[in-house]
Structures are given as C-alpha cells and as structure tokens.
Design an enzyme around this catalytic site. Structure first.
Site, PDB file in Angstrom:
ATOM      1  N   ASN A  10       0.856  -1.191   0.000  1.00  0.00           N
ATOM      2  CA  ASN A  10       0.000   0.000   0.000  1.00  0.00           C
ATOM      3  C   ASN A  10       0.890   1.239   0.000  1.00  0.00           C
ATOM      4  OD1 ASN A  10      -1.812   2.053   0.566  1.00  0.00           O
ATOM      5  ND2 ASN A  10      -2.273   1.361   2.648  1.00  0.00           N
ATOM      6  N   TRP A  11       0.925   1.921  -1.129  1.00  0.00           N
ATOM      7  CA  TRP A  11       1.786   3.110  -1.228  1.00  0.00           C
ATOM      8  C   TRP A  11       1.206   4.320  -0.500  1.00  0.00           C
ATOM      9  CZ3 TRP A  11       3.644   3.319  -7.072  1.00  0.00           C
ATOM     10  CH2 TRP A  11       4.559   2.292  -7.282  1.00  0.00           C
ATOM     11  N   LYS A  12      -0.036   4.235  -0.097  1.00  0.00           N
ATOM     12  CA  LYS A  12      -0.705   5.373   0.554  1.00  0.00           C
ATOM     13  C   LYS A  12      -0.592   6.609  -0.342  1.00  0.00           C
ATOM     14  CE  LYS A  12       0.020   3.173   4.987  1.00  0.00           C
ATOM     15  NZ  LYS A  12       0.283   3.268   6.416  1.00  0.00           N
ATOM     16  N   HIS A  91      -9.148   1.088   5.764  1.00  0.00           N
ATOM     17  CA  HIS A  91      -7.837   1.232   6.407  1.00  0.00           C
ATOM     18  C   HIS A  91      -8.005   2.144   7.622  1.00  0.00           C
ATOM     19  CE1 HIS A  91      -3.688   2.357   7.163  1.00  0.00           C
ATOM     20  NE2 HIS A  91      -3.331   1.302   6.450  1.00  0.00           N
ATOM     21  N   GLU A 148      -4.852  -5.282  11.234  1.00  0.00           N
ATOM     22  CA  GLU A 148      -3.816  -4.253  11.366  1.00  0.00           C
ATOM     23  C   GLU A 148      -3.948  -3.534  12.711  1.00  0.00           C
ATOM     24  OE1 GLU A 148      -2.026  -3.105   7.392  1.00  0.00           O
ATOM     25  OE2 GLU A 148      -3.608  -1.673   7.815  1.00  0.00           O
ATOM     26  N   GLY A 154       3.259   1.677  10.955  1.00  0.00           N
ATOM     27  CA  GLY A 154       4.280   2.713  10.779  1.00  0.00           C
ATOM     28  C   GLY A 154       5.153   2.955  11.997  1.00  0.00           C
ATOM     29  N   SER A 186       4.148  -2.666  10.293  1.00  0.00           N
ATOM     30  CA  SER A 186       5.606  -2.761  10.448  1.00  0.00           C
ATOM     31  C   SER A 186       6.181  -4.090   9.955  1.00  0.00           C
ATOM     32  CB  SER A 186       6.017  -2.508  11.897  1.00  0.00           C
ATOM     33  OG  SER A 186       5.687  -1.189  12.281  1.00  0.00           O
ATOM     34  N   GLY A 207       2.929  -1.208   4.300  1.00  0.00           N
ATOM     35  CA  GLY A 207       2.948   0.199   3.928  1.00  0.00           C
ATOM     36  C   GLY A 207       4.359   0.634   3.585  1.00  0.00           C
ATOM     37  N   GLY A 208       5.062   1.154   4.592  1.00  0.00           N
ATOM     38  CA  GLY A 208       6.377   1.768   4.402  1.00  0.00           C
ATOM     39  C   GLY A 208       7.340   0.982   3.536  1.00  0.00           C
TER      40      GLY A 208
HETATM   41  P1  PGA Z   1       3.386  -0.082   7.679  1.00  0.00           P
HETATM   42  O1  PGA Z   1       1.874   0.218   7.263  1.00  0.00           O
HETATM   43  O2  PGA Z   1       3.812  -1.319   6.949  1.00  0.00           O
HETATM   44  O3  PGA Z   1       4.128   1.140   7.247  1.00  0.00           O
HETATM   45  O4  PGA Z   1       3.394  -0.283   9.151  1.00  0.00           O
HETATM   46  C1  PGA Z   1       0.936  -0.826   7.176  1.00  0.00           C
HETATM   47  C2  PGA Z   1      -0.360  -0.274   6.689  1.00  0.00           C
HETATM   48  O5  PGA Z   1      -0.709   0.870   7.016  1.00  0.00           O
HETATM   49  O6  PGA Z   1      -1.099  -0.973   5.962  1.00  0.00           O
END
Ligand code: PGA
Length: 229
Positions: A10-12, A91, A148, A154, A186, A207-208
């Site tokens: 997920n690039w957000k 999300h 999640e 994050g 994470s 995400g990250g």
């Molecule tokens: P993260 O984000 O991998 O940066 O912790 C996960 C997400 O928000 O789906």
C-alpha cells in the site's frame, strides 16, 4: 505450497508519477508463481498510467461507498474495476482521518463485490466483531481481511506473530473459515517469514516497506521461500 500467499503493498498518498515509474524500473523480484498474489496499490491517478511487470496485480487504496451518481469527488468501484482486481477498504487511516464508520466500510466492500473487485477489509482487534458483523455475509466468498493493529502501523513495532495468528483464527471463525487473513503493521523483509509461516495468516499488507522496490522484491522473495521450503 499449501496456501495462496497474498503480498499487498500500500503506497498510501506517496510518490510523484516519476518516482512511481522509477520504482518499476528498480523492481527486481524473480517470484513468478500463480500462487503468489503480488499486489501493489498505487494512488488513484497512477492506476492507469503505470506499466507494472506482468506478475504484479493492481489494487486501489479505497473506493466510494456509492455506485455511479451525484457524489462529487468519489471514485466508484465500477470505475476502477477495469484496472484493479483488489481494493483496500476501511484502512485505519480512512477510519481515523476521514471518519469512516463500520457501515460505510461495509458498503464499500459491497460496492467492490458488485464490480468483481476483491475487497481487502482492514480491521483491528478491539472492534473486530463489530467490523466483521457489519459486512454482508454474501461477500465472504470474495473477501480478504487484513488485521492491522493501530500501534503497529508505521511504528516499527509489529504485533507478535503468535497474537496476529490468534486474531486471524478468530476472524476466520467469525466468517466462513475460508476467508484469507493478512497481517499488517511494520512488516519488513526481516520479519515477514515469522508472519507468513503462521497457520492462520495468508499474507501481509505492507505500507512503508513497499515504497522501496528493492525492499519489496526482498519481502516477496523471503515470504515465498518461507512458504515453499
Ligand atoms: P506499515 O503500514 O507497513 O508502514 O506499518 C501498514 C499499513 O498501514 O497498511
């Protein structure tokens, strides 16, 4: 390999179009196996302007809870269904910053179903039962749930694989026992093996670490090797 493995990035709300194109140039993953779903969710405007390698499928980060119509600014599931097979809905960032309710998230999931998109519904353990029971059971045969925990997103502080597995087991129990459940929060190439080796975890939502093509390639490779060993 016993289970289908879902690797969802997920690039957000990140990356310019140029940066997104560079990501594709540097992507180097060698995993090409139909049992691995390698899904990247770019921002809406890039969905139609990027050419990913064939093994990468596309997902949206959100869809409207409404069909076509007078809903200014909304992007309906039907509009993106030509380009994506999946859509993240609910999300925790949408629930927090855009005040989405369990029912709105359920409506988004239903819109996905009407447009042959598999919704990836994000949930968190304190509200898990309410979030799941808001969903129409008719979507269970085309649904993915992502567990999640807020504190893990994050933060560099993931849940333990054992606890994530226990929550995933409860999600399966509350649905029809065949819904794939992903863990997110994470996840990195360093810890992904611990999660995907758990019996009730069918993949990860990242995400990250999905923003870096090298890290993403490693993540998919490590997860794949863990499952196929
Ligand atoms: P993260 O984000 O991998 O940066 O912790 C996960 C997400 O928000 O789906």
């Amino acid at each position: 390999m016993a289970k289908t493995l879902y690797m969802v990035g997920n690039w957000k709300s990140n990356k310019t179009l140029e940066e997104a194109k560079k990501w594709i140039q540097k992507y180097s993953c060698q995993v090409k196996d139909a049992r691995v779903k390698n899904v990247i969710c770019p921002p809406f405007p890039y969905i139609n302007s990027l050419e990913f390698p064939l093994e990468v499928e596309l997902g949206a980060q959100d869809v409207s809870p409404f069909p076509f119509g007078a809903y200014t600014g909304a992007v309906s599931a039907a509009m993106v269904s030509v380009a994506v097979k999946y859509a993240i809905v609910g999300h925790s960032e949408r629930r927090e910053y855009f005040h989405e309710t369990h029912q709105e998230v359920a409506n988004k999931a239903a819109e996905c179903m009407s447009s042959q998109i598999t919704p990836i519904v994000c949930i968190d353990s304190p509200y898990l039962k309410d979030q799941i029971t808001a969903l129409d059971p008719e979507i269970y045969n085309n649904l993915i749930v992502a567990y999640e925990p807020l504190s893990a997103i994050g933060s560099g502080d993931p849940d333990t694989p054992e606890h994530a597995d226990e929550v995933s087991r409860r999600v399966k129990e509350l649905t029809d026992n065949s819904v794939p459940v992903l863990y997110g929060g994470s996840v990195s190439a360093g810890n992904v093996a611990d999660f995907v080796s758990m019996p009730n975890i069918d993949g990860v939502l990242v995400g990250g670490k999905s923003l870096d093509p090298v890290e993403w390639s490693d993540l998919v490779q490590v997860a794949y090797s863990t499952i196929t060993e």
